[in-house]
Write a protein that holds these residues in place. Structure first.
Motif, PDB file in Angstrom:
ATOM      1  N   SER A  53     -59.078  51.599 -74.537  1.00 26.25           N
ATOM      2  CA  SER A  53     -57.637  51.829 -74.408  1.00 26.25           C
ATOM      3  C   SER A  53     -56.875  51.067 -75.483  1.00 26.25           C
ATOM      4  CB  SER A  53     -57.153  51.363 -73.028  1.00 26.25           C
ATOM      5  OG  SER A  53     -57.254  49.946 -72.938  1.00 26.25           O
ATOM      6  N   LYS A  54     -55.617  51.402 -75.612  1.00 31.12           N
ATOM      7  CA  LYS A  54     -54.740  50.689 -76.533  1.00 31.12           C
ATOM      8  C   LYS A  54     -54.591  49.236 -76.075  1.00 31.12           C
ATOM      9  CE  LYS A  54     -50.269  51.712 -76.808  1.00 31.12           C
ATOM     10  NZ  LYS A  54     -48.946  52.265 -77.161  1.00 31.12           N
ATOM     11  N   ASN A  55     -54.551  49.025 -74.777  1.00 34.60           N
ATOM     12  CA  ASN A  55     -54.447  47.655 -74.245  1.00 34.60           C
ATOM     13  C   ASN A  55     -55.658  46.814 -74.629  1.00 34.60           C
ATOM     14  OD1 ASN A  55     -52.106  48.559 -73.104  1.00 34.60           O
ATOM     15  ND2 ASN A  55     -52.553  47.805 -71.066  1.00 34.60           N
ATOM     16  N   GLU A  56     -56.838  47.419 -74.602  1.00 37.77           N
ATOM     17  CA  GLU A  56     -58.046  46.689 -75.006  1.00 37.77           C
ATOM     18  C   GLU A  56     -57.942  46.240 -76.456  1.00 37.77           C
ATOM     19  OE1 GLU A  56     -62.874  47.200 -75.552  1.00 37.77           O
ATOM     20  OE2 GLU A  56     -61.740  48.858 -74.709  1.00 37.77           O
ATOM     21  N   ILE A  57     -57.357  47.069 -77.287  1.00 35.23           N
ATOM     22  CA  ILE A  57     -57.174  46.721 -78.703  1.00 35.23           C
ATOM     23  C   ILE A  57     -56.264  45.506 -78.824  1.00 35.23           C
ATOM     24  CG2 ILE A  57     -56.250  47.494 -80.916  1.00 35.23           C
ATOM     25  CD1 ILE A  57     -57.030  50.381 -80.021  1.00 35.23           C
ATOM     26  N   LEU A  58     -55.132  45.552 -78.118  1.00 42.61           N
ATOM     27  CA  LEU A  58     -54.193  44.430 -78.165  1.00 42.61           C
ATOM     28  C   LEU A  58     -54.839  43.154 -77.634  1.00 42.61           C
ATOM     29  CD1 LEU A  58     -51.343  43.458 -78.866  1.00 42.61           C
ATOM     30  CD2 LEU A  58     -50.634  44.135 -76.556  1.00 42.61           C
ATOM     31  N   GLU A  59     -55.604  43.271 -76.552  1.00 42.00           N
ATOM     32  CA  GLU A  59     -56.314  42.112 -76.008  1.00 42.00           C
ATOM     33  C   GLU A  59     -57.253  41.520 -77.056  1.00 42.00           C
ATOM     34  OE1 GLU A  59     -58.313  43.794 -72.613  1.00 42.00           O
ATOM     35  OE2 GLU A  59     -56.386  44.332 -71.694  1.00 42.00           O
ATOM     36  N   ALA A  60     -58.024  42.376 -77.718  1.00 41.24           N
ATOM     37  CA  ALA A  60     -58.989  41.902 -78.722  1.00 41.24           C
ATOM     38  C   ALA A  60     -58.278  41.174 -79.848  1.00 41.24           C
ATOM     39  CB  ALA A  60     -59.801  43.075 -79.265  1.00 41.24           C
ATOM     40  N   ILE A  61     -57.177  41.727 -80.333  1.00 39.29           N
ATOM     41  CA  ILE A  61     -56.432  41.094 -81.431  1.00 39.29           C
ATOM     42  C   ILE A  61     -55.874  39.751 -80.977  1.00 39.29           C
ATOM     43  CG2 ILE A  61     -54.384  41.279 -82.900  1.00 39.29           C
ATOM     44  CD1 ILE A  61     -54.890  44.380 -82.896  1.00 39.29           C
ATOM     45  N   CYS A  62     -55.175  39.737 -79.857  1.00 39.59           N
ATOM     46  CA  CYS A  62     -54.516  38.503 -79.394  1.00 39.59           C
ATOM     47  C   CYS A  62     -55.511  37.385 -79.096  1.00 39.59           C
ATOM     48  CB  CYS A  62     -53.671  38.792 -78.157  1.00 39.59           C
ATOM     49  SG  CYS A  62     -52.196  39.777 -78.497  1.00 39.59           S
ATOM     50  N   PHE A  63     -56.613  37.718 -78.432  1.00 38.20           N
ATOM     51  CA  PHE A  63     -57.554  36.662 -78.052  1.00 38.20           C
ATOM     52  C   PHE A  63     -58.424  36.214 -79.223  1.00 38.20           C
ATOM     53  CE2 PHE A  63     -56.097  38.047 -73.935  1.00 38.20           C
ATOM     54  CZ  PHE A  63     -55.912  36.828 -73.296  1.00 38.20           C
ATOM     55  N   ASP A  64     -58.664  37.086 -80.185  1.00 42.24           N
ATOM     56  CA  ASP A  64     -59.368  36.661 -81.395  1.00 42.24           C
ATOM     57  C   ASP A  64     -58.525  35.634 -82.155  1.00 42.24           C
ATOM     58  OD1 ASP A  64     -61.473  36.762 -83.433  1.00 42.24           O
ATOM     59  OD2 ASP A  64     -59.956  37.758 -84.665  1.00 42.24           O
ATOM     60  N   VAL A  65     -57.244  35.923 -82.309  1.00 47.88           N
ATOM     61  CA  VAL A  65     -56.342  34.981 -82.982  1.00 47.88           C
ATOM     62  C   VAL A  65     -56.256  33.678 -82.192  1.00 47.88           C
ATOM     63  CG1 VAL A  65     -53.937  34.571 -83.677  1.00 47.88           C
ATOM     64  CG2 VAL A  65     -55.032  36.775 -84.192  1.00 47.88           C
ATOM     65  N   ALA A  66     -56.062  33.770 -80.889  1.00 45.91           N
ATOM     66  CA  ALA A  66     -55.964  32.566 -80.057  1.00 45.91           C
ATOM     67  C   ALA A  66     -57.226  31.714 -80.164  1.00 45.91           C
ATOM     68  CB  ALA A  66     -55.705  32.949 -78.598  1.00 45.91           C
ATOM     69  N   ASN A  67     -58.386  32.353 -80.165  1.00 49.17           N
ATOM     70  CA  ASN A  67     -59.648  31.610 -80.284  1.00 49.17           C
ATOM     71  C   ASN A  67     -59.751  30.875 -81.610  1.00 49.17           C
ATOM     72  OD1 ASN A  67     -60.510  32.349 -77.729  1.00 49.17           O
ATOM     73  ND2 ASN A  67     -61.660  34.118 -78.460  1.00 49.17           N
ATOM     74  N   ARG A  68     -59.328  31.519 -82.696  1.00 56.20           N
ATOM     75  CA  ARG A  68     -59.355  30.850 -84.011  1.00 56.20           C
ATOM     76  C   ARG A  68     -58.457  29.623 -84.013  1.00 56.20           C
ATOM     77  NH1 ARG A  68     -58.925  36.213 -86.528  1.00 56.20           N
ATOM     78  NH2 ARG A  68     -56.784  35.726 -87.112  1.00 56.20           N
ATOM     79  N   VAL A  99     -50.920  34.045 -94.089  1.00 58.13           N
ATOM     80  CA  VAL A  99     -51.055  34.695 -95.398  1.00 58.13           C
ATOM     81  C   VAL A  99     -52.253  35.639 -95.407  1.00 58.13           C
ATOM     82  CG1 VAL A  99     -51.616  34.277 -97.834  1.00 58.13           C
ATOM     83  CG2 VAL A  99     -49.864  32.892 -96.709  1.00 58.13           C
ATOM     84  N   GLU A 100     -53.404  35.171 -94.948  1.00 59.53           N
ATOM     85  CA  GLU A 100     -54.653  35.921 -95.094  1.00 59.53           C
ATOM     86  C   GLU A 100     -54.935  36.888 -93.950  1.00 59.53           C
ATOM     87  OE1 GLU A 100     -57.550  32.808 -95.614  1.00 59.53           O
ATOM     88  OE2 GLU A 100     -56.586  32.109 -97.467  1.00 59.53           O
ATOM     89  N   LYS A 101     -54.457  36.593 -92.766  1.00 59.42           N
ATOM     90  CA  LYS A 101     -54.702  37.431 -91.583  1.00 59.42           C
ATOM     91  C   LYS A 101     -53.358  37.873 -90.996  1.00 59.42           C
ATOM     92  CE  LYS A 101     -59.217  36.520 -91.306  1.00 59.42           C
ATOM     93  NZ  LYS A 101     -60.237  37.530 -91.374  1.00 59.42           N
ATOM     94  N   TYR A 102     -52.440  38.189 -91.881  1.00 61.04           N
ATOM     95  CA  TYR A 102     -51.048  38.453 -91.520  1.00 61.04           C
ATOM     96  C   TYR A 102     -50.879  39.453 -90.390  1.00 61.04           C
ATOM     97  CZ  TYR A 102     -46.343  40.408 -92.115  1.00 61.04           C
ATOM     98  OH  TYR A 102     -45.081  40.888 -91.901  1.00 61.04           O
ATOM     99  N   GLU A 103     -51.499  40.610 -90.519  1.00 56.61           N
ATOM    100  CA  GLU A 103     -51.294  41.673 -89.526  1.00 56.61           C
ATOM    101  C   GLU A 103     -51.682  41.192 -88.129  1.00 56.61           C
ATOM    102  OE1 GLU A 103     -49.853  44.279 -90.669  1.00 56.61           O
ATOM    103  OE2 GLU A 103     -50.407  44.417 -92.770  1.00 56.61           O
ATOM    104  N   GLU A 104     -52.875  40.592 -88.019  1.00 53.06           N
ATOM    105  CA  GLU A 104     -53.370  40.147 -86.716  1.00 53.06           C
ATOM    106  C   GLU A 104     -52.504  39.038 -86.131  1.00 53.06           C
ATOM    107  OE1 GLU A 104     -57.461  38.951 -87.378  1.00 53.06           O
ATOM    108  OE2 GLU A 104     -57.575  40.541 -88.876  1.00 53.06           O
ATOM    109  N   VAL A 105     -52.151  38.055 -86.975  1.00 50.63           N
ATOM    110  CA  VAL A 105     -51.364  36.927 -86.487  1.00 50.63           C
ATOM    111  C   VAL A 105     -49.971  37.395 -86.074  1.00 50.63           C
ATOM    112  CG1 VAL A 105     -50.362  34.682 -87.104  1.00 50.63           C
ATOM    113  CG2 VAL A 105     -52.697  35.239 -87.796  1.00 50.63           C
ATOM    114  N   TYR A 106     -49.389  38.272 -86.878  1.00 51.05           N
ATOM    115  CA  TYR A 106     -48.073  38.829 -86.546  1.00 51.05           C
ATOM    116  C   TYR A 106     -48.115  39.526 -85.187  1.00 51.05           C
ATOM    117  CZ  TYR A 106     -43.829  41.643 -86.863  1.00 51.05           C
ATOM    118  OH  TYR A 106     -42.613  42.220 -86.597  1.00 51.05           O
TER     119      TYR A 106
END
Length: 195
Positions: A53-68, A99-106
């Protein structure tokens, strides 16, 4: 000498990359799975072979950034560097990520509110705890006489908002390079804290 072969991105990785771009440009709510499938170059039905789902995508992006971000602050908190150096390292990490991971962090910073529980509660808690940990570094610096006596929570908000302002640097036509941007921001923010 032969070059090391790059690991080819999986279809799911490509979907996450394209989704981050689209969520930033259009917003999570306005991006459809059909738009995303078209961007990736596959049929909408095929998208569901890689993602639920679209929600799964958002979850993956947000939690990947949070983990970093959490992994980075974990290593800084456990280091024996002076507090001001820890704060500088933390800010440099934030700037490089923006700068380097702009889209994901944004997307992680602006679109997390569209998550559904229990993910929404989890990310809200992680964001709050992260700001407290950052403020703790500043308070440690104050107690060690390395940082001016300031309100740590306010300083964290100001610094995080300054870093999120790198968004305008990405849009600028006449911009300084990333290294100059980082050095300028560090000089302004760290010298503003240093006692």
């Amino acid at each position: 000498m032969a070059k090391a072969a790059r690991k080819k991105a999986s279809k799911k990785d490509l979907i996450l990359q394209k989704a981050a771009i689209m969520f930033r440009e259009k917003g999570f709510a306005a991006t459809s799975m059909r738009d995303l499938a078209e961007s990736v170059g596959i049929e909408a039905a095929s998208l569901y072979n890689h993602i639920r789902s679209k929600n799964e995508i958002l979850e993956a992006i947000c939690f990947d950034v949070a983990n970093r971000f959490n992994t980075n602050i974990d290593s800084l908190e456990s280091s024996d560097q002076p507090s001001i150096r820890k704060i500088e390292s933390l800010l440099r990490f934030h700037i490089k990520q923006m700068v380097e991971k702009y889209e994901e962090v944004y997307v992680s910073d602006r679109e997390w509110k569209h998550l559904e529980d229990p993910f929404l509660s989890n990310i809200r808690s992680q964001r709050r705890n992260y700001r407290k940990r950052f403020a703790g570094m500043i308070e440690e610096g104050i107690s060690r006489n390395e940082v001016k006596k300031i309100d740590a929570a306010t300083a964290v908000l100001i610094m995080l908002h300054a870093v999120s302002g790198i968004e305008s640097w990405h849009r600028s036509r006449a911009k300084i390079n990333a290294e100059e941007l980082e050095e300028n921001m560090i000089m302004i923010m760290i010298d503003g804290l240093r006692k």
